[in-house]
Scaffold this active site. Sequence first.
Site, PDB file in Angstrom:
ATOM      1  N   ARG A  97      15.616  32.703  29.806  1.00 19.72           N
ATOM      2  CA  ARG A  97      16.530  33.522  30.611  1.00 19.72           C
ATOM      3  C   ARG A  97      15.732  34.422  31.541  1.00 19.72           C
ATOM      4  NH1 ARG A  97      17.890  38.341  31.353  1.00 19.72           N
ATOM      5  NH2 ARG A  97      16.405  39.011  29.753  1.00 19.72           N
ATOM      6  N   CYS A  98      16.241  34.604  32.738  1.00 19.70           N
ATOM      7  CA  CYS A  98      15.745  35.651  33.621  1.00 19.70           C
ATOM      8  C   CYS A  98      16.954  36.354  34.221  1.00 19.70           C
ATOM      9  CB  CYS A  98      14.819  35.096  34.707  1.00 19.70           C
ATOM     10  SG  CYS A  98      15.576  33.921  35.832  1.00 19.70           S
ATOM     11  N   SER A  99      16.734  37.565  34.744  1.00 27.16           N
ATOM     12  CA  SER A  99      17.866  38.418  35.103  1.00 27.16           C
ATOM     13  C   SER A  99      18.492  38.098  36.450  1.00 27.16           C
ATOM     14  CB  SER A  99      17.431  39.889  35.090  1.00 27.16           C
ATOM     15  OG  SER A  99      17.061  40.281  33.777  1.00 27.16           O
ATOM     16  N   THR A 100      17.698  37.673  37.428  1.00 23.68           N
ATOM     17  CA  THR A 100      18.236  37.469  38.768  1.00 23.68           C
ATOM     18  C   THR A 100      17.908  36.084  39.283  1.00 23.68           C
ATOM     19  OG1 THR A 100      16.249  38.310  39.874  1.00 23.68           O
ATOM     20  CG2 THR A 100      17.919  39.928  39.249  1.00 23.68           C
ATOM     21  N   GLN A 103      14.286  35.336  40.408  1.00 24.91           N
ATOM     22  CA  GLN A 103      13.215  35.132  39.442  1.00 24.91           C
ATOM     23  C   GLN A 103      13.156  33.666  39.030  1.00 24.91           C
ATOM     24  OE1 GLN A 103      14.197  37.890  36.320  1.00 24.91           O
ATOM     25  NE2 GLN A 103      13.320  39.641  37.379  1.00 24.91           N
TER      26      GLN A 103
END
Length: 306
Positions: A97-100, A103
């Site tokens: 997972r990454c936030s944006t 990324q």
Amino acid sequence: MSHRPQGAPAAADSVERHDCPQCQAPAGSPCRTRSGTTAAKYHTARFVLVPALRDELAVPTPASRRPGQPWTPIDNGLGTAGSTTQQTGPIRIGYARCSTSGQELAGQLDLLERSGCRRVFSEKISTRVRVRPELENALVLAREIKQAAPDQVVILTVAEMKRLARNAAELMTLTAALQSDGIQLELLTGPLTGIYDPTGMGSMLFAVLAVAAQLDRDYIREKTLEGQKAAAARGRHGGRPPVIDPDSLIYANALHAAGTPVPDIAKKLTIKTGKNAGQHPSVASVYRALASTGEPDEHSTLRSVH
């Protein structure tokens, strides 16, 4: 009684020696969908009952089983399963997972692939979002495998702890769910790298994970506040721009001192910045601005009403 299809893959025959824990298809028949048709693939919870197939991503239903057609029980002449307690290596289910959207997930995906994950779920979504669909899918698959083969070691693997949660409460909820389902947790990087069994000493380490997550969250918050204070010291303040800027406030005070009603003052002012730029401020905004430099007198207030 129908006969066993000629040329059917051995994998399909092995799977059909078991009842399906998910769709309750009986031994000797393919899996079925919720709509009542023959499934194109056997359910994961069913084929992991076969030790030799536990690492497979999917086991397709042979064409001879009529995938996509209305489901009916088929007696393929297959006997019941023998012992399924044969131990194989752990099944790793990866989550990245990454936030944006800006990324990249490539680094995490490479780590998960090298660790031996055969199934990887990934998404670009903030941990502030409570429902993360791909994480839920990973947990559902892990539970299905564990329920179908209780003796099988199932590991949820992530690159680092913060990919799962960013605060103690959320991480404790997740680890409690892993503990109740007997699913292990593996961290590939960070100070707590390793595999944590949800029983025994593992439960203590799960508590350490929660504390570490809270410390990480507090550290980020502290650095954010420090940045805001440093910006304020340089005259840069966050938040929305004021509706009435200093020049407009001087003009409003002059009009107010001359006896102009507040609603008329609002019509003479123009918002210069923000999404409402070019519009007149509300009467309430003018009252607040005037109040910040001194309360409007009663005479002016009464005239504004009339």
